[in-house]
Write a protein that holds these residues in place. Sequence first.
Motif: not given
Length: 651
Positions: A542-547
Amino acid sequence: MYPSPTSAERSEDETRQTRKRTARACDACYKRKIKCDAAVPQCNWCSHHNIPCTFERVIHKRRKDTSNAITQQKSTGLAERIDRIEKLLTDSLFRESTPNISPSNATPSSFGLNMPSFPPLGQSTLSSSVPLHFAGRELSVVSLLTGIPLLLPEGQEWVQSRTGQKIDVEKLSPTRPPWVKQRALDSFAMIHDLKTGAVFELPDKSVLELHVERYRCSLMQSIFPILDPDLFRETIDAVYEGPYPDSHYAQVPLRGCIFAFLAFSSLVMDSCKDKNVLTAPPVEGEQYFTKAHLLLPQILQGTPTLDGVQTIIMLALFELVTGSLQSANYFGALAARMLFMLGAHTNYSESNEYSASSVSHLDCRVRRQLRVLFWLCFTMEKDVCIRIGQPQLFTEENCDLTLPPGYVEQLYTSMQLHHCPHSLPGRPLYPVDLRLSILKSRASSALYSFKALKKSDADLLKEIRELDDELERWRVSVPLEWRPTLSFSHETPNPNVSMHSVMLRLNYHLCMTIIHQASSRCKSWAKGQSGVMDGVSSSLALSVEASRSTLLYLEAAEHVLVDGIFWTLIFYPMSALLAIFCNILQNPSDPQATKDLGLLRTATSMMERLFSRQPFAVAEIVHIKLVADFVSELYRLATCAIEKAWNERSG
Protein backbone atom coordinates in the motif's frame (compact mmCIF):
# COMPACT_ATOMS: atom_id res chain seq x y z
CA MET A 1 48.32 36.84 48.49
CA TYR A 2 48.87 40.23 46.87
CA PRO A 3 52.48 41.51 46.52
CA SER A 4 53.68 44.13 48.96
CA PRO A 5 54.29 47.62 47.64
CA THR A 6 58.00 47.12 48.09
CA SER A 7 58.14 43.97 46.03
CA ALA A 8 55.80 45.39 43.45
CA GLU A 9 57.99 48.45 42.95
CA ARG A 10 61.18 46.50 42.41
CA SER A 11 62.81 46.75 39.07
CA GLU A 12 63.17 43.75 36.83
CA ASP A 13 66.97 43.64 37.28
CA GLU A 14 66.67 43.67 41.08
CA THR A 15 64.16 40.85 40.98
CA ARG A 16 66.40 38.81 38.69
CA GLN A 17 69.43 39.36 41.02
CA THR A 18 67.41 38.40 44.10
CA ARG A 19 66.30 35.16 42.46
CA LYS A 20 69.93 34.28 41.57
CA ARG A 21 71.13 34.56 45.24
CA THR A 22 70.97 31.24 47.18
CA ALA A 23 70.46 31.63 50.94
CA ARG A 24 71.90 28.86 53.23
CA ALA A 25 71.08 28.52 56.97
CA CYS A 26 72.95 26.43 59.51
CA ASP A 27 71.44 23.16 60.68
CA ALA A 28 70.13 24.63 63.96
CA CYS A 29 68.50 27.68 62.36
CA TYR A 30 67.09 25.59 59.53
CA LYS A 31 65.50 23.16 61.97
CA ARG A 32 63.89 26.00 63.97
CA LYS A 33 62.94 27.90 60.80
CA ILE A 34 64.59 31.12 61.94
CA LYS A 35 66.73 33.55 59.99
CA CYS A 36 70.46 32.69 60.03
CA ASP A 37 73.17 35.32 59.38
CA ALA A 38 75.61 32.51 58.30
CA ALA A 39 78.46 34.15 60.27
CA VAL A 40 81.76 32.26 60.57
CA PRO A 41 82.70 30.34 62.71
CA GLN A 42 79.31 30.63 64.50
CA CYS A 43 76.14 32.36 63.55
CA ASN A 44 74.46 34.75 65.95
CA TRP A 45 71.89 32.15 67.18
CA CYS A 46 74.44 29.37 67.83
CA SER A 47 76.91 31.78 69.47
CA HIS A 48 74.22 33.16 71.78
CA HIS A 49 73.08 29.64 72.80
CA ASN A 50 76.62 28.23 72.91
CA ILE A 51 75.91 25.32 70.57
CA PRO A 52 77.91 23.96 67.61
CA CYS A 53 77.17 25.73 64.33
CA THR A 54 77.22 23.00 61.64
CA PHE A 55 76.33 22.77 57.93
CA GLU A 56 76.08 18.99 57.52
CA ARG A 57 72.57 18.47 56.05
CA VAL A 58 72.16 17.48 52.41
CA ILE A 59 70.70 20.25 50.21
CA HIS A 60 68.50 19.07 47.28
CA LYS A 61 68.82 21.27 44.23
CA ARG A 62 65.73 22.27 42.29
CA ARG A 63 65.27 20.39 39.01
CA LYS A 64 64.81 23.43 36.85
CA ASP A 65 65.90 21.70 33.69
CA THR A 66 63.33 18.92 34.02
CA SER A 67 60.56 21.34 34.84
CA ASN A 68 61.46 23.52 31.88
CA ALA A 69 61.55 20.48 29.64
CA ILE A 70 58.06 19.41 30.70
CA THR A 71 56.71 22.93 30.17
CA GLN A 72 58.36 23.12 26.78
CA GLN A 73 56.94 19.71 25.86
CA LYS A 74 53.43 20.80 26.86
CA SER A 75 53.78 23.99 24.86
CA THR A 76 54.96 22.05 21.83
CA GLY A 77 52.05 19.62 22.12
CA LEU A 78 49.57 22.48 22.41
CA ALA A 79 51.05 24.17 19.36
CA GLU A 80 50.77 20.96 17.38
CA ARG A 81 47.13 20.58 18.40
CA ILE A 82 46.38 24.17 17.37
CA ASP A 83 48.07 23.62 14.03
CA ARG A 84 46.11 20.43 13.51
CA ILE A 85 42.78 22.12 14.36
CA GLU A 86 43.57 25.04 12.07
CA LYS A 87 44.35 22.62 9.25
CA LEU A 88 41.06 20.76 9.76
CA LEU A 89 39.11 24.02 9.82
CA THR A 90 40.85 25.19 6.67
CA ASP A 91 40.12 21.92 4.88
CA SER A 92 36.50 22.09 6.03
CA LEU A 93 36.12 25.64 4.74
CA PHE A 94 37.59 24.65 1.39
CA ARG A 95 35.15 21.75 1.15
CA GLU A 96 32.14 23.88 2.03
CA SER A 97 33.02 26.85 -0.16
CA THR A 98 31.47 26.97 -3.63
CA PRO A 99 34.11 26.59 -6.34
CA ASN A 100 34.28 28.61 -9.48
CA ILE A 101 31.68 27.41 -11.98
CA SER A 102 33.21 26.01 -15.12
CA PRO A 103 31.06 24.97 -18.08
CA SER A 104 30.71 21.27 -18.72
CA ASN A 105 28.75 19.16 -21.11
CA ALA A 106 25.11 18.66 -20.23
CA THR A 107 24.19 15.19 -19.03
CA PRO A 108 20.81 13.46 -18.53
CA SER A 109 21.18 14.15 -14.81
CA SER A 110 21.60 17.91 -15.14
CA PHE A 111 17.97 18.84 -15.83
CA GLY A 112 18.98 20.31 -19.18
CA LEU A 113 21.61 22.64 -17.69
CA ASN A 114 25.35 22.88 -18.12
CA MET A 115 26.24 21.89 -14.59
CA PRO A 116 29.51 22.78 -12.87
CA SER A 117 31.86 20.33 -11.22
CA PHE A 118 31.94 20.26 -7.46
CA PRO A 119 34.19 18.61 -4.89
CA PRO A 120 32.78 15.58 -3.07
CA LEU A 121 30.66 16.35 -0.04
CA GLY A 122 31.87 15.03 3.28
CA GLN A 123 29.89 12.50 5.27
CA SER A 124 28.63 13.05 8.79
CA THR A 125 28.73 10.33 11.40
CA LEU A 126 25.85 11.76 13.40
CA SER A 127 22.68 9.70 13.54
CA SER A 128 18.99 10.38 13.90
CA SER A 129 16.25 8.76 15.94
CA VAL A 130 14.17 8.13 12.79
CA PRO A 131 15.65 5.24 10.77
CA LEU A 132 14.51 4.44 7.23
CA HIS A 133 13.51 0.80 6.78
CA PHE A 134 12.35 -1.14 3.77
CA ALA A 135 11.29 -4.78 3.87
CA GLY A 136 13.02 -5.37 7.19
CA ARG A 137 16.28 -3.65 6.26
CA GLU A 138 17.50 -0.52 7.97
CA LEU A 139 18.92 1.37 5.02
CA SER A 140 19.70 4.73 6.55
CA VAL A 141 18.43 7.51 8.78
CA VAL A 142 16.13 10.35 7.82
CA SER A 143 18.08 13.32 9.07
CA LEU A 144 19.07 16.77 8.00
CA LEU A 145 22.63 16.05 9.14
CA THR A 146 23.34 12.60 7.74
CA GLY A 147 21.59 12.52 4.42
CA ILE A 148 19.33 9.92 2.87
CA PRO A 149 18.88 7.12 2.00
CA LEU A 150 21.83 4.75 1.85
CA LEU A 151 24.42 6.01 4.29
CA LEU A 152 24.64 2.88 6.44
CA PRO A 153 27.05 0.15 5.25
CA GLU A 154 24.24 -2.43 5.40
CA GLY A 155 22.17 -0.36 3.00
CA GLN A 156 25.07 0.07 0.59
CA GLU A 157 25.84 -3.65 0.64
CA TRP A 158 22.20 -4.50 -0.07
CA VAL A 159 22.03 -2.14 -3.07
CA GLN A 160 25.29 -3.49 -4.47
CA SER A 161 24.11 -7.10 -4.07
CA ARG A 162 20.84 -6.34 -5.90
CA THR A 163 22.37 -4.30 -8.72
CA GLY A 164 25.84 -5.79 -9.13
CA GLN A 165 27.12 -2.23 -9.30
CA LYS A 166 29.22 -0.09 -7.01
CA ILE A 167 27.08 2.83 -5.96
CA ASP A 168 28.20 6.43 -6.21
CA VAL A 169 28.04 7.33 -2.52
CA GLU A 170 28.57 11.03 -3.20
CA LYS A 171 25.40 11.11 -5.31
CA LEU A 172 23.23 8.71 -3.35
CA SER A 173 24.19 9.75 0.19
CA PRO A 174 24.71 13.51 0.20
CA THR A 175 25.36 15.47 3.35
CA ARG A 176 21.71 16.52 3.47
CA PRO A 177 18.50 15.26 1.87
CA PRO A 178 18.07 16.46 -1.72
CA TRP A 179 14.87 18.33 -0.81
CA VAL A 180 16.76 20.57 1.65
CA LYS A 181 18.48 23.75 0.54
CA GLN A 182 20.95 25.76 2.61
CA ARG A 183 20.60 29.52 2.70
CA ALA A 184 23.51 31.66 1.49
CA LEU A 185 23.42 35.25 2.73
CA ASP A 186 25.39 38.18 1.32
CA SER A 187 27.25 39.06 4.50
CA PHE A 188 29.16 41.96 2.92
CA ALA A 189 25.97 43.74 1.91
CA MET A 190 24.52 43.10 5.36
CA ILE A 191 27.57 44.57 7.11
CA HIS A 192 27.44 47.63 4.87
CA ASP A 193 23.78 48.20 5.68
CA LEU A 194 24.47 47.79 9.38
CA LYS A 195 27.20 50.45 9.26
CA THR A 196 25.02 52.95 7.46
CA GLY A 197 21.87 52.14 9.42
CA ALA A 198 19.96 51.52 6.16
CA VAL A 199 19.10 48.00 7.22
CA PHE A 200 16.32 49.28 9.50
CA GLU A 201 14.84 51.89 7.14
CA LEU A 202 11.10 51.55 6.66
CA PRO A 203 9.64 50.98 3.18
CA ASP A 204 7.43 53.55 1.52
CA LYS A 205 4.05 53.44 3.26
CA SER A 206 2.06 53.56 0.02
CA VAL A 207 3.94 50.54 -1.34
CA LEU A 208 3.34 48.63 1.87
CA GLU A 209 -0.39 49.42 1.80
CA LEU A 210 -0.64 48.17 -1.79
CA HIS A 211 0.89 44.86 -0.77
CA VAL A 212 -1.49 44.60 2.19
CA GLU A 213 -4.49 45.29 -0.02
CA ARG A 214 -3.31 42.74 -2.57
CA TYR A 215 -2.98 40.15 0.18
CA ARG A 216 -6.43 40.95 1.57
CA CYS A 217 -8.08 40.52 -1.85
CA SER A 218 -6.37 37.24 -2.74
CA LEU A 219 -6.96 33.61 -1.90
CA MET A 220 -3.56 33.60 -0.17
CA GLN A 221 -5.15 35.28 2.84
CA SER A 222 -7.17 32.09 3.44
CA ILE A 223 -4.41 29.61 2.61
CA PHE A 224 -1.72 31.48 4.59
CA PRO A 225 -3.55 33.52 7.27
CA ILE A 226 -0.34 35.05 8.54
CA LEU A 227 -2.02 38.21 9.78
CA ASP A 228 -5.34 39.95 10.27
CA PRO A 229 -5.37 42.85 7.76
CA ASP A 230 -7.31 45.13 10.12
CA LEU A 231 -5.02 44.48 13.06
CA PHE A 232 -2.01 44.88 10.77
CA ARG A 233 -3.23 48.34 9.73
CA GLU A 234 -3.04 49.36 13.38
CA THR A 235 0.54 48.09 13.41
CA ILE A 236 1.36 50.18 10.33
CA ASP A 237 -0.19 53.33 11.84
CA ALA A 238 1.65 52.80 15.12
CA VAL A 239 5.01 52.61 13.32
CA TYR A 240 4.58 55.33 10.68
CA GLU A 241 2.60 57.79 12.79
CA GLY A 242 4.34 57.17 16.11
CA PRO A 243 6.42 59.76 17.95
CA TYR A 244 9.73 58.28 16.71
CA PRO A 245 9.14 56.80 13.22
CA ASP A 246 12.80 57.26 12.23
CA SER A 247 14.23 55.47 15.26
CA HIS A 248 15.92 52.26 14.15
CA TYR A 249 15.10 50.45 17.38
CA ALA A 250 11.65 51.83 18.23
CA GLN A 251 8.81 49.28 18.35
CA VAL A 252 10.97 46.39 17.20
CA PRO A 253 8.24 43.68 16.91
CA LEU A 254 6.06 46.01 14.83
CA ARG A 255 8.89 46.86 12.45
CA GLY A 256 9.90 43.23 12.22
CA CYS A 257 6.33 42.29 11.29
CA ILE A 258 6.34 44.85 8.45
CA PHE A 259 9.68 43.62 7.09
CA ALA A 260 8.67 39.96 7.33
CA PHE A 261 5.35 40.60 5.59
CA LEU A 262 7.01 42.26 2.61
CA ALA A 263 9.45 39.34 2.36
CA PHE A 264 6.53 36.89 2.41
CA SER A 265 4.50 38.97 -0.03
CA SER A 266 7.35 39.14 -2.56
CA LEU A 267 7.74 35.38 -2.46
CA VAL A 268 4.25 33.90 -2.26
CA MET A 269 2.13 36.54 -3.96
CA ASP A 270 4.30 36.47 -7.08
CA SER A 271 3.20 32.87 -7.64
CA CYS A 272 -0.49 33.84 -7.53
CA LYS A 273 -2.00 33.69 -11.04
CA ASP A 274 -5.24 35.42 -10.10
CA LYS A 275 -5.69 38.25 -12.59
CA ASN A 276 -8.20 39.96 -10.29
CA VAL A 277 -5.54 40.51 -7.63
CA LEU A 278 -4.18 44.04 -7.44
CA THR A 279 -0.70 44.69 -8.72
CA ALA A 280 1.91 46.17 -6.43
CA PRO A 281 5.47 47.41 -6.98
CA PRO A 282 7.99 44.57 -6.60
CA VAL A 283 10.15 44.51 -3.49
CA GLU A 284 13.39 42.70 -2.64
CA GLY A 285 12.22 39.76 -0.58
CA GLU A 286 15.71 38.68 0.52
CA GLN A 287 16.48 42.20 1.68
CA TYR A 288 13.38 42.44 3.86
CA PHE A 289 13.94 38.92 5.15
CA THR A 290 17.37 40.05 6.36
CA LYS A 291 15.91 43.17 7.98
CA ALA A 292 13.40 41.11 9.97
CA HIS A 293 16.04 38.50 10.80
CA LEU A 294 18.35 41.09 12.33
CA LEU A 295 15.58 42.26 14.65
CA LEU A 296 14.90 38.74 15.90
CA PRO A 297 17.20 38.85 19.00
CA GLN A 298 15.43 41.94 20.32
CA ILE A 299 12.02 40.38 19.64
CA LEU A 300 12.96 37.29 21.62
CA GLN A 301 14.26 39.32 24.55
CA GLY A 302 11.05 41.31 24.89
CA THR A 303 7.56 40.35 25.99
CA PRO A 304 5.81 37.98 23.53
CA THR A 305 3.35 39.85 21.32
CA LEU A 306 1.12 39.13 18.34
CA ASP A 307 3.41 41.12 16.04
CA GLY A 308 6.46 39.28 17.32
CA VAL A 309 5.05 35.80 16.73
CA GLN A 310 3.72 36.85 13.30
CA THR A 311 7.23 37.99 12.38
CA ILE A 312 8.77 34.63 13.29
CA ILE A 313 6.07 32.59 11.53
CA MET A 314 6.47 34.60 8.33
CA LEU A 315 10.24 34.03 8.48
CA ALA A 316 9.58 30.30 8.90
CA LEU A 317 7.20 30.28 5.92
CA PHE A 318 9.72 32.16 3.80
CA GLU A 319 12.37 29.53 4.54
CA LEU A 320 9.94 26.64 4.02
CA VAL A 321 8.87 27.86 0.59
CA THR A 322 12.47 28.45 -0.49
CA GLY A 323 13.59 25.00 0.70
CA SER A 324 15.76 26.09 3.64
CA LEU A 325 14.25 23.53 6.00
CA GLN A 326 16.92 23.85 8.68
CA SER A 327 16.10 27.53 9.24
CA ALA A 328 12.38 26.82 8.89
CA ASN A 329 12.71 24.25 11.66
CA TYR A 330 14.48 26.74 13.95
CA PHE A 331 11.99 29.56 13.30
CA GLY A 332 9.08 27.15 13.73
CA ALA A 333 10.39 26.04 17.13
CA LEU A 334 10.74 29.66 18.26
CA ALA A 335 7.21 30.44 17.08
CA ALA A 336 5.85 27.37 18.88
CA ARG A 337 7.41 28.41 22.18
CA MET A 338 6.07 31.95 21.80
CA LEU A 339 2.57 30.62 21.00
CA PHE A 340 2.75 28.49 24.14
CA MET A 341 3.62 31.58 26.18
CA LEU A 342 0.70 33.47 24.66
CA GLY A 343 -1.70 30.60 25.38
CA ALA A 344 -2.61 29.97 21.74
CA HIS A 345 -2.28 26.18 22.16
CA THR A 346 -5.49 26.22 24.24
CA ASN A 347 -8.83 26.41 22.49
CA TYR A 348 -10.43 29.77 21.83
CA SER A 349 -14.23 29.56 21.75
CA GLU A 350 -15.34 32.00 19.11
CA SER A 351 -18.83 33.13 20.03
CA ASN A 352 -20.57 35.56 17.72
CA GLU A 353 -19.16 37.49 14.82
CA TYR A 354 -17.67 40.75 15.96
CA SER A 355 -17.44 44.15 14.40
CA ALA A 356 -14.00 45.15 13.16
CA SER A 357 -14.55 48.73 14.30
CA SER A 358 -15.52 47.82 17.82
CA VAL A 359 -12.73 48.60 20.24
CA SER A 360 -14.30 46.41 22.90
CA HIS A 361 -13.65 43.35 20.76
CA LEU A 362 -10.00 44.14 20.08
CA ASP A 363 -8.75 41.60 22.60
CA CYS A 364 -11.14 39.01 21.19
CA ARG A 365 -9.77 39.63 17.71
CA VAL A 366 -6.18 39.27 18.89
CA ARG A 367 -6.97 35.97 20.63
CA ARG A 368 -8.70 34.69 17.51
CA GLN A 369 -5.69 35.56 15.35
CA LEU A 370 -3.34 33.83 17.79
CA ARG A 371 -5.42 30.66 17.48
CA VAL A 372 -5.29 30.95 13.67
CA LEU A 373 -1.51 31.28 13.89
CA PHE A 374 -1.39 28.20 16.10
CA TRP A 375 -3.08 26.08 13.42
CA LEU A 376 -0.86 27.52 10.69
CA CYS A 377 2.27 26.80 12.74
CA PHE A 378 0.90 23.33 13.63
CA THR A 379 0.45 22.48 9.93
CA MET A 380 3.90 23.81 9.08
CA GLU A 381 5.63 21.87 11.83
CA LYS A 382 4.20 18.51 10.75
CA ASP A 383 5.56 18.94 7.22
CA VAL A 384 8.99 20.06 8.39
CA CYS A 385 9.33 17.28 10.98
CA ILE A 386 8.49 14.60 8.40
CA ARG A 387 10.91 16.04 5.86
CA ILE A 388 13.93 16.26 8.17
CA GLY A 389 13.13 13.51 10.68
CA GLN A 390 12.98 15.73 13.76
CA PRO A 391 10.73 15.33 16.85
CA GLN A 392 7.60 17.45 16.99
CA LEU A 393 6.66 20.10 19.56
CA PHE A 394 2.90 20.30 19.03
CA THR A 395 1.44 17.07 20.41
CA GLU A 396 -2.00 16.04 21.58
CA GLU A 397 -0.70 15.77 25.14
CA ASN A 398 0.20 19.48 25.17
CA CYS A 399 -2.32 21.11 22.83
CA ASP A 400 -6.08 21.40 22.45
CA LEU A 401 -6.68 20.19 18.89
CA THR A 402 -10.38 21.03 18.78
CA LEU A 403 -11.04 22.21 15.23
CA PRO A 404 -12.30 25.76 14.62
CA PRO A 405 -16.11 26.06 14.71
CA GLY A 406 -17.65 25.19 11.34
CA TYR A 407 -14.28 24.31 9.80
CA VAL A 408 -15.24 20.92 8.31
CA GLU A 409 -18.63 22.12 7.04
CA GLN A 410 -17.18 25.14 5.23
CA LEU A 411 -13.86 23.70 4.07
CA TYR A 412 -14.85 22.13 0.76
CA THR A 413 -17.56 24.67 0.11
CA SER A 414 -14.83 27.29 0.29
CA MET A 415 -12.63 25.28 -2.08
CA GLN A 416 -15.19 25.95 -4.81
CA LEU A 417 -14.16 29.59 -4.57
CA HIS A 418 -10.90 28.70 -6.29
CA HIS A 419 -12.90 28.80 -9.49
CA CYS A 420 -14.80 31.93 -8.36
CA PRO A 421 -12.09 34.35 -7.21
CA HIS A 422 -14.56 37.23 -6.77
CA SER A 423 -15.90 35.57 -3.63
CA LEU A 424 -13.30 34.80 -1.02
CA PRO A 425 -13.83 32.43 1.90
CA GLY A 426 -14.55 34.07 5.21
CA ARG A 427 -12.50 31.55 7.21
CA PRO A 428 -8.96 30.26 6.81
CA LEU A 429 -8.46 27.21 4.59
CA TYR A 430 -4.80 26.61 5.59
CA PRO A 431 -2.32 24.91 3.21
CA VAL A 432 -3.51 21.42 4.23
CA ASP A 433 -6.71 20.04 5.75
CA LEU A 434 -6.16 20.35 9.50
CA ARG A 435 -7.46 16.81 10.01
CA LEU A 436 -4.65 15.46 7.80
CA SER A 437 -2.12 17.45 9.82
CA ILE A 438 -3.49 15.90 13.02
CA LEU A 439 -3.16 12.47 11.38
CA LYS A 440 0.47 13.21 10.53
CA SER A 441 1.07 14.17 14.14
CA ARG A 442 -0.45 10.94 15.43
CA ALA A 443 1.46 8.84 12.90
CA SER A 444 4.75 10.47 13.89
CA SER A 445 4.12 9.84 17.59
CA ALA A 446 2.77 6.30 17.21
CA LEU A 447 5.17 5.02 14.55
CA TYR A 448 8.33 7.13 14.40
CA SER A 449 8.97 8.55 17.87
CA PHE A 450 11.77 7.22 20.06
CA LYS A 451 9.23 5.31 22.12
CA ALA A 452 7.61 3.86 18.98
CA LEU A 453 10.90 2.40 17.76
CA LYS A 454 10.81 -0.04 20.69
CA LYS A 455 7.31 -1.40 19.97
CA SER A 456 6.76 -5.07 19.16
CA ASP A 457 5.49 -6.22 15.77
CA ALA A 458 1.99 -6.74 17.17
CA ASP A 459 1.82 -3.24 18.68
CA LEU A 460 3.26 -1.71 15.53
CA LEU A 461 0.76 -3.42 13.22
CA LYS A 462 -2.07 -2.47 15.58
CA GLU A 463 -1.06 1.20 15.35
CA ILE A 464 -0.85 0.94 11.55
CA ARG A 465 -4.35 -0.55 11.29
CA GLU A 466 -5.88 2.08 13.56
CA LEU A 467 -4.22 4.95 11.71
CA ASP A 468 -5.23 3.47 8.36
CA ASP A 469 -8.85 3.24 9.53
CA GLU A 470 -8.73 6.86 10.67
CA LEU A 471 -7.29 7.96 7.33
CA GLU A 472 -10.03 6.07 5.48
CA ARG A 473 -12.71 7.75 7.61
CA TRP A 474 -11.25 11.09 6.63
CA ARG A 475 -11.23 10.13 2.93
CA VAL A 476 -14.87 9.05 2.99
CA SER A 477 -15.87 12.28 4.74
CA VAL A 478 -14.53 14.35 1.83
CA PRO A 479 -17.20 15.30 -0.74
CA LEU A 480 -17.16 13.04 -3.77
CA GLU A 481 -15.92 15.69 -6.20
CA TRP A 482 -12.86 16.31 -4.01
CA ARG A 483 -12.38 12.82 -2.58
CA PRO A 484 -8.96 11.25 -3.33
CA THR A 485 -9.05 7.77 -4.81
CA LEU A 486 -7.14 4.96 -3.16
CA SER A 487 -4.99 4.66 -6.26
CA PHE A 488 -4.61 7.18 -9.05
CA SER A 489 -4.13 6.51 -12.74
CA HIS A 490 -4.54 8.54 -15.90
CA GLU A 491 -7.83 6.74 -16.50
CA THR A 492 -9.33 8.47 -13.44
CA PRO A 493 -8.86 12.20 -14.14
CA ASN A 494 -9.82 14.83 -11.57
CA PRO A 495 -12.21 17.39 -13.11
CA ASN A 496 -11.86 19.72 -10.11
CA VAL A 497 -8.09 19.81 -10.23
CA SER A 498 -6.61 22.97 -8.70
CA MET A 499 -3.57 23.88 -6.66
CA HIS A 500 -5.49 23.31 -3.43
CA SER A 501 -6.79 19.91 -4.57
CA VAL A 502 -3.24 18.95 -5.62
CA MET A 503 -1.94 19.63 -2.12
CA LEU A 504 -4.91 17.74 -0.67
CA ARG A 505 -4.22 14.60 -2.69
CA LEU A 506 -0.44 14.73 -2.27
CA ASN A 507 -0.82 14.92 1.48
CA TYR A 508 -3.32 12.06 1.48
CA HIS A 509 -0.88 9.81 -0.39
CA LEU A 510 1.92 11.00 1.90
CA CYS A 511 -0.09 9.97 4.97
CA MET A 512 -0.75 6.59 3.38
CA THR A 513 2.97 6.19 2.68
CA ILE A 514 4.30 7.13 6.12
CA ILE A 515 1.66 4.99 7.88
CA HIS A 516 2.32 1.78 5.94
CA GLN A 517 6.04 2.36 5.46
CA ALA A 518 6.46 1.67 9.18
CA SER A 519 5.64 -2.01 8.54
CA SER A 520 9.17 -2.36 7.15
CA ARG A 521 10.44 -2.23 10.74
CA CYS A 522 8.66 -5.45 11.69
CA LYS A 523 11.05 -8.15 12.82
CA SER A 524 8.93 -10.77 11.03
CA TRP A 525 10.81 -9.92 7.83
CA ALA A 526 13.88 -11.58 9.29
CA LYS A 527 11.98 -14.43 10.97
CA GLY A 528 10.00 -15.30 7.83
CA GLN A 529 6.72 -15.96 9.68
CA SER A 530 4.27 -16.72 6.87
CA GLY A 531 1.11 -15.70 8.73
CA VAL A 532 2.46 -12.36 9.83
CA MET A 533 4.35 -11.74 6.59
CA ASP A 534 1.15 -11.62 4.53
CA GLY A 535 -0.14 -8.65 6.50
CA VAL A 536 3.23 -6.94 6.59
CA SER A 537 3.78 -7.36 2.85
CA SER A 538 0.34 -6.02 1.99
CA SER A 539 0.93 -2.99 4.21
CA LEU A 540 4.20 -2.21 2.48
CA ALA A 541 2.53 -2.71 -0.91
CA LEU A 542 0.00 0.00 0.00
CA SER A 543 2.88 2.35 0.77
CA VAL A 544 4.49 1.72 -2.62
CA GLU A 545 1.16 2.11 -4.44
CA ALA A 546 0.60 5.46 -2.73
CA SER A 547 4.04 6.54 -3.98
CA ARG A 548 3.10 5.56 -7.54
CA SER A 549 -0.12 7.56 -7.25
CA THR A 550 1.87 10.59 -6.10
CA LEU A 551 4.00 10.63 -9.24
CA LEU A 552 1.09 9.87 -11.59
CA TYR A 553 -1.10 12.58 -10.09
CA LEU A 554 1.66 15.19 -10.20
CA GLU A 555 2.16 14.47 -13.87
CA ALA A 556 -1.59 14.77 -14.57
CA ALA A 557 -1.93 18.00 -12.55
CA GLU A 558 1.25 19.64 -13.79
CA HIS A 559 -0.68 22.25 -15.77
CA VAL A 560 -2.23 23.79 -12.62
CA LEU A 561 0.98 23.99 -10.59
CA VAL A 562 2.00 27.59 -9.97
CA ASP A 563 5.50 28.79 -10.81
CA GLY A 564 8.19 29.11 -8.17
CA ILE A 565 7.10 26.23 -5.91
CA PHE A 566 9.84 23.76 -6.86
CA TRP A 567 11.19 23.55 -3.31
CA THR A 568 7.70 23.31 -1.82
CA LEU A 569 6.70 20.31 -3.94
CA ILE A 570 10.01 18.51 -4.32
CA PHE A 571 9.61 16.43 -1.15
CA TYR A 572 6.53 14.62 -2.43
CA PRO A 573 8.02 13.17 -5.65
CA MET A 574 11.44 12.57 -4.07
CA SER A 575 10.04 10.52 -1.18
CA ALA A 576 7.87 8.61 -3.69
CA LEU A 577 10.92 7.92 -5.88
CA LEU A 578 12.74 6.43 -2.89
CA ALA A 579 9.91 4.02 -2.06
CA ILE A 580 9.56 2.90 -5.69
CA PHE A 581 13.33 2.51 -6.07
CA CYS A 582 13.55 0.29 -2.98
CA ASN A 583 10.62 -1.78 -4.23
CA ILE A 584 12.34 -2.33 -7.59
CA LEU A 585 15.44 -3.58 -5.81
CA GLN A 586 13.32 -5.81 -3.59
CA ASN A 587 11.39 -7.36 -6.51
CA PRO A 588 13.41 -6.78 -9.70
CA SER A 589 11.86 -9.79 -11.52
CA ASP A 590 8.30 -8.62 -10.97
CA PRO A 591 6.62 -7.32 -14.18
CA GLN A 592 5.64 -4.19 -12.24
CA ALA A 593 9.34 -3.35 -11.82
CA THR A 594 9.67 -2.48 -15.51
CA LYS A 595 6.62 -0.20 -15.30
CA ASP A 596 8.03 1.43 -12.20
CA LEU A 597 11.32 2.04 -14.02
CA GLY A 598 9.41 3.91 -16.71
CA LEU A 599 7.69 5.88 -13.95
CA LEU A 600 11.09 6.91 -12.58
CA ARG A 601 12.11 8.16 -16.00
CA THR A 602 8.82 10.07 -16.42
CA ALA A 603 9.19 11.61 -12.97
CA THR A 604 12.69 12.79 -13.81
CA SER A 605 11.40 14.63 -16.88
CA MET A 606 8.53 16.12 -14.88
CA MET A 607 10.91 17.46 -12.23
CA GLU A 608 13.05 18.96 -14.99
CA ARG A 609 10.02 20.88 -16.27
CA LEU A 610 9.12 22.02 -12.76
CA PHE A 611 12.64 23.27 -12.25
CA SER A 612 12.60 25.20 -15.52
CA ARG A 613 9.65 27.21 -14.14
CA GLN A 614 11.58 28.06 -10.97
CA PRO A 615 13.32 31.46 -10.84
CA PHE A 616 16.69 30.59 -9.36
CA ALA A 617 20.00 32.25 -8.64
CA VAL A 618 23.45 30.92 -9.50
CA ALA A 619 23.92 29.83 -5.89
CA GLU A 620 20.99 27.40 -6.26
CA ILE A 621 22.76 25.45 -9.00
CA VAL A 622 24.61 23.55 -6.27
CA HIS A 623 21.31 22.30 -4.84
CA ILE A 624 19.79 21.56 -8.23
CA LYS A 625 22.81 19.45 -9.12
CA LEU A 626 22.35 17.57 -5.86
CA VAL A 627 18.78 16.71 -6.85
CA ALA A 628 19.71 15.83 -10.42
CA ASP A 629 22.57 13.53 -9.40
CA PHE A 630 20.40 11.84 -6.80
CA VAL A 631 17.59 11.07 -9.26
CA SER A 632 19.93 9.92 -12.02
CA GLU A 633 21.73 7.54 -9.66
CA LEU A 634 18.41 6.05 -8.53
CA TYR A 635 17.41 5.45 -12.15
CA ARG A 636 20.79 3.93 -13.08
CA LEU A 637 20.82 1.52 -10.16
CA ALA A 638 17.20 0.51 -10.68
CA THR A 639 17.99 -0.28 -14.33
CA CYS A 640 20.99 -2.38 -13.30
CA ALA A 641 18.89 -4.30 -10.76
CA ILE A 642 16.31 -5.28 -13.40
CA GLU A 643 19.01 -6.25 -15.91
CA LYS A 644 20.83 -8.33 -13.30
CA ALA A 645 17.65 -10.19 -12.38
CA TRP A 646 16.86 -10.79 -16.06
CA ASN A 647 20.34 -12.15 -16.77
CA GLU A 648 20.22 -14.46 -13.77
CA ARG A 649 16.83 -15.82 -14.80
CA SER A 650 17.89 -16.26 -18.43
CA GLY A 651 21.27 -17.77 -17.58
